[in-house]
Design a protein around this motif. Structure first.
Motif, PDB file in Angstrom:
ATOM      1  N   ASP A 183     -10.460  -2.136  -4.009  1.00  0.00           N
ATOM      2  CA  ASP A 183     -11.732  -1.256  -4.496  1.00  0.00           C
ATOM      3  C   ASP A 183     -11.286   0.102  -4.004  1.00  0.00           C
ATOM      4  N   LEU A 184     -10.666   1.108  -5.167  1.00  0.00           N
ATOM      5  CA  LEU A 184     -10.326   2.353  -4.747  1.00  0.00           C
ATOM      6  C   LEU A 184     -11.338   3.356  -5.093  1.00  0.00           C
ATOM      7  N   ARG A 185     -11.908   3.952  -4.195  1.00  0.00           N
ATOM      8  CA  ARG A 185     -13.068   4.784  -4.387  1.00  0.00           C
ATOM      9  C   ARG A 185     -12.539   6.344  -4.246  1.00  0.00           C
ATOM     10  N   PRO A 186     -13.445   7.194  -4.682  1.00  0.00           N
ATOM     11  CA  PRO A 186     -12.828   8.598  -4.320  1.00  0.00           C
ATOM     12  C   PRO A 186     -12.083   8.771  -3.064  1.00  0.00           C
ATOM     13  N   SER A 187     -13.016   8.599  -1.935  1.00  0.00           N
ATOM     14  CA  SER A 187     -12.602   8.990  -0.766  1.00  0.00           C
ATOM     15  C   SER A 187     -12.619   7.658   0.333  1.00  0.00           C
ATOM     16  N   SER A 188     -12.301   6.558  -0.315  1.00  0.00           N
ATOM     17  CA  SER A 188     -11.938   5.367   0.693  1.00  0.00           C
ATOM     18  C   SER A 188     -11.455   4.397  -0.216  1.00  0.00           C
ATOM     19  N   ALA A 189     -11.143   3.159   0.413  1.00  0.00           N
ATOM     20  CA  ALA A 189     -10.527   1.938  -0.206  1.00  0.00           C
ATOM     21  C   ALA A 189     -11.195   0.685   0.447  1.00  0.00           C
TER      22      ALA A 189
ATOM     23  N   GLY B  23       3.431 -21.203   0.394  1.00  0.00           N
ATOM     24  CA  GLY B  23       4.380 -21.060   1.301  1.00  0.00           C
ATOM     25  C   GLY B  23       4.371 -19.442   1.933  1.00  0.00           C
ATOM     26  N   TRP B  24       3.886 -18.846   1.523  1.00  0.00           N
ATOM     27  CA  TRP B  24       3.468 -17.334   2.411  1.00  0.00           C
ATOM     28  C   TRP B  24       2.520 -17.286   3.137  1.00  0.00           C
ATOM     29  N   GLN B  25       2.642 -16.549   4.077  1.00  0.00           N
ATOM     30  CA  GLN B  25       1.631 -16.364   5.148  1.00  0.00           C
ATOM     31  C   GLN B  25       1.028 -14.815   4.955  1.00  0.00           C
ATOM     32  N   MET B  26      -0.304 -14.446   4.861  1.00  0.00           N
ATOM     33  CA  MET B  26      -0.888 -13.142   4.837  1.00  0.00           C
ATOM     34  C   MET B  26      -1.726 -12.532   6.239  1.00  0.00           C
ATOM     35  N   GLN B  27      -1.277 -11.380   6.388  1.00  0.00           N
ATOM     36  CA  GLN B  27      -2.127 -10.673   7.544  1.00  0.00           C
ATOM     37  C   GLN B  27      -2.685  -9.417   7.128  1.00  0.00           C
ATOM     38  N   VAL B  28      -3.656  -9.132   7.763  1.00  0.00           N
ATOM     39  CA  VAL B  28      -4.258  -7.922   7.225  1.00  0.00           C
ATOM     40  C   VAL B  28      -4.607  -7.003   8.610  1.00  0.00           C
ATOM     41  N   TRP B  29      -4.317  -5.673   8.578  1.00  0.00           N
ATOM     42  CA  TRP B  29      -4.621  -4.687   9.514  1.00  0.00           C
ATOM     43  C   TRP B  29      -5.270  -3.495   8.919  1.00  0.00           C
ATOM     44  N   HIS B  30      -6.294  -2.923   9.480  1.00  0.00           N
ATOM     45  CA  HIS B  30      -6.946  -1.839   8.977  1.00  0.00           C
ATOM     46  C   HIS B  30      -7.628  -1.095  10.203  1.00  0.00           C
ATOM     47  N   GLY B  31      -7.639   0.019   9.804  1.00  0.00           N
ATOM     48  CA  GLY B  31      -8.266   1.217  10.796  1.00  0.00           C
ATOM     49  C   GLY B  31      -9.341   1.936   9.773  1.00  0.00           C
TER      50      GLY B  31
END
Length: 182
Positions: free
Chosen positions: A125-131, A141-149
């Motif tokens: 969700d892409l907003r004007p000043s954030s996401a 068969g794939w793995q997912m990992q998320v990092w965020h700041g």
């Protein structure tokens, strides 16, 4: 002494059988239901947005305001559910002003976009000043990992030695999305 050992053996056998039977029953139920692979919701295409905009333009403004306010719909449903069963008709509900504040509020400008990389799909969700991350679904068969700041996000899909990433940054500017396929 021998009688006590026989009783202990019988108790251990019955307890073991009960535990095994329970485990197999629970395992059979949980295997098929609780641990299914999550699926991403389909995102509307730009053509669907054009159709929705055309439909909303043909409606009267008052009808669209009433339909788009969940507070008004919730209030009506609550009033119906709370009405006692009597032989006299219930009094007409007093006019509410819940629709007026909702109509004056402008929805935040948002745009949900989907990105496909080898190994999975990412919806943001892409907003004007954030996401904001809506969903990230790895391929089988794939793995997912998320990092965020505070002003960045990274979503990786990995399998063996392969790793593909989606980077999103919005540090003082509109969100910028980059995909890296390695």
């Amino acid at each position: 002494m021998r009688n006590g050992l026989v009783q202990l053996g019988a108790w251990a056998a019955a307890t073991g059988a009960a535990v095994a039977l329970s485990w197999f029953g629970v395992h059979a139920v949980l295997t098929g239901a609780a641990f299914e692979q999550p699926t991403a919701l389909p995102l509307p295409s730009p053509a669907a947005k054009d159709v929705a905009a055309a439909e909303s333009a043909t409606r009267s403004p008052s009808a669209s305001r009433v339909e788009s306010t969940p507070e008004a719909a919730l209030g009506t449903a609550t009033q119906r559910a709370a009405a006692p069963a009597t032989s006299t008709p219930p009094p007409a509900p007093a006019p509410t002003t819940a629709a007026a504040p909702a109509a004056s509020r402008k929805p935040a400008e948002t745009s949900v976009r989907s990105f496909l990389v080898p190994g999975g799909k990412v919806a943001l969700d892409l907003r004007p000043s954030s996401a904001e991350l809506v969903s990230a679904t790895p391929d089988p068969g794939w793995q997912m990992q998320v990092w965020h700041g505070d002003q960045w996000m990274r979503i990786d899909f990995s399998k063996g030695g392969d790793a593909n990433s989606v980077f999103v940054t919005w540090n003082g500017h509109e969100p910028d999305v980059q995909t890296v396929v390695r």
